[in-house]
Design an enzyme around this catalytic site. Structure first.
Site, PDB file in Angstrom:
ATOM      1  N   CYS A 156      73.983  11.337  55.638  1.00 15.42           N
ATOM      2  CA  CYS A 156      73.246  10.849  56.804  1.00 15.42           C
ATOM      3  C   CYS A 156      72.182  11.879  57.142  1.00 15.42           C
ATOM      4  CB  CYS A 156      74.204  10.659  57.986  1.00 15.42           C
ATOM      5  SG  CYS A 156      73.388  10.135  59.518  1.00 15.42           S
ATOM      6  N   CYS A 168      72.672  11.415  67.453  1.00 14.60           N
ATOM      7  CA  CYS A 168      73.735  11.313  66.440  1.00 14.60           C
ATOM      8  C   CYS A 168      74.481   9.993  66.643  1.00 14.60           C
ATOM      9  CB  CYS A 168      74.699  12.485  66.555  1.00 14.60           C
ATOM     10  SG  CYS A 168      76.107  12.370  65.405  1.00 14.60           S
ATOM     11  N   ASP A 193      77.216  26.323  47.891  1.00 12.16           N
ATOM     12  CA  ASP A 193      77.952  25.254  48.567  1.00 12.16           C
ATOM     13  C   ASP A 193      79.461  25.292  48.332  1.00 12.16           C
ATOM     14  OD1 ASP A 193      78.233  22.896  50.108  1.00 12.16           O
ATOM     15  OD2 ASP A 193      78.159  21.654  48.315  1.00 12.16           O
ATOM     16  N   CYS A 205      68.724  15.879  68.549  1.00 13.00           N
ATOM     17  CA  CYS A 205      69.685  15.606  67.478  1.00 13.00           C
ATOM     18  C   CYS A 205      71.059  15.241  68.040  1.00 13.00           C
ATOM     19  CB  CYS A 205      69.782  16.780  66.515  1.00 13.00           C
ATOM     20  SG  CYS A 205      70.324  18.328  67.276  1.00 13.00           S
ATOM     21  N   CYS A 234      64.542  15.851  64.173  1.00 10.85           N
ATOM     22  CA  CYS A 234      64.262  17.238  64.567  1.00 10.85           C
ATOM     23  C   CYS A 234      62.756  17.513  64.591  1.00 10.85           C
ATOM     24  CB  CYS A 234      64.940  18.200  63.597  1.00 10.85           C
ATOM     25  SG  CYS A 234      64.632  19.945  63.978  1.00 10.85           S
TER      26      CYS A 234
END
Length: 377
Positions: free
Chosen positions: A240, A198, A134, A194, A247
């Site tokens: 979130c 959103c 990450d 998706c 999905c």
């Protein structure tokens, strides 16, 4: 030992230490991603949390000059919280996104990568390695995609056939030429759920995201929450999950077999009001192990205040008044005043006007008036 046998041993060992999926790719530059990245930056979609130059983010050899391969790993995480406490009037609760459930995933993945590095070097001590999770310069998702761990969906997540999108991703650059895996040829097809669902329209198609509109990003900024998103975040304290929850490829998937991912319902779905006056020490002791608090307690507290406004939680007004009057941080102070106005409407006007001369910060004073002037949601 030939390259294929070595690869097989690495795969078997990876599975034995809690890595759910593993893939291999070459270490050549990510040319297609480079073009997308430049376009992404040109459009102003970046969050500002990203690290490294375009070259560093797309060329593995900028991180390890001897690079020959990259090993990508995926560890699935749970998306269902057993025995989750229910919020109710007088005791409202917030929510940490699923990626923050359990031990900080940076530590969780680094433990596995460190073991994998040691194993590889036990076979060939001359191999050079560099691992990232990450916070490295390479895109975890692009590495995973090219390594065959999944394809990138319209929600921007890597969709793994077995794990869905609920995965922690990491990678290891190595100076050994492991045979690469094939990329998965799959796509979302006509599915656009998706993008349509959103809450802020942050998904702009083709897996691209406008971070400045993304609730996950907005919950992590330390400054003022933009007005247009305050009622969009609901009771989210960090992150979130909407684009993952909707999905279809996640249907029926809940990876809950890892013993080091310990779920704590009271921590992951905490009461909002106690967060407002929690000390630094208590906050660190209670929540410090979560990935979702990497920005400290200030964004969490601001989000908790906004959530109380979202719920119109009258019982929290006394606490909000103490915070507004005593907290030295303008963002927390001003958001608390705003929330009082949102909860009590015109009934808060007397209190706000009484307190107005006592506040010196111009932005705080703006929030005070905004709270009682805005149309109630």
């Amino acid at each position: 030992m030939d390259r294929h046998e070595f690869k097989r041993k690495v795969i078997d060992y990876a599975h034995s230490i809690g890595i759910d999926d593993i893939g291999f790719t070459h270490a050549e530059p990510f040319l297609e991603y480079k073009a997308k990245l430049i376009d992404y930056l040109d459009k102003g979609y970046a969050s500002g949390f990203e690290k490294g130059s375009v070259e560093e983010r797309t060329n593995p050899k900028a991180s390890l000059p001897s690079a020959k391969s990259i090993i990508a790993i995926a560890v699935g995480y749970p998306n269902k919280l057993p025995d989750a406490p229910k919020g109710r009037k007088g005791s409202r609760r917030g929510m940490f996104a699923r990626a923050s459930w359990g031990m900080d995933y940076h530590e969780l993945l680094n433990r596995r990568l460190n073991k994998l590095e040691a194993y590889i070097k036990s076979i060939d001590p001359g191999i050079e390695t560099k691992s990232m999770v990450d916070t490295g310069v390479l895109s975890d998702r692009e590495v995973a995609r090219r390594s065959g761990l999944g394809y990138i969906g319209k929600n921007g997540f890597v969709i793994n056939p077995e794990l869905g999108t609920y995965t922690y991703l990491g990678e290891m650059i190595v100076s050994y030429p492991f045979p690469p895996d094939e990329e998965l040829i799959d796509s979302c097809g006509d599915c656009n759920i998706c993008v349509d669902r959103c809450p802020t329209g942050a998904l702009v198609g083709n897996g691209q995201l406008d971070s400045n509109k993304c609730i996950s990003f907005l919950t992590q900024i330390k400054g003022w929450m933009p007005d247009e998103y305050r009622y969009k975040i609901g009771n989210r304290l960090y992150g979130c999950d909407t684009c993952q929850q909707v999905c279809p490829r996640n249907k029926g998937i809940n990876t809950d077999h890892h013993e080091d991912i310990v779920l704590e319902p009271e921590i992951l779905k905490p009461e909002l009001e106690p967060l407002l006056e929690i000390s630094n020490r208590e906050f660190k002791e209670k929540y410090g192990h979560l990935a979702g608090v990497w920005r400290g307690k200030k964004p969490i507290q601001r989000n908790a205040i906004i959530a109380l406004a979202h719920f119109k939680e009258e019982s929290a007004v006394d606490t909000l008044k103490r915070v507004a009057e005593n907290d030295p941080r303008p963002v927390i102070k001003g958001t608390a005043y705003w929330a009082i106005g949102q909860i009590q409407g015109s009934d808060a006007a007397g209190y706000i006007h009484e307190r107005y001369p006592h506040e010196q910060d111009a932005e705080v004073k703006e929030e005070m008036l905004k709270g009682i002037q805005e149309t109630s949601h």
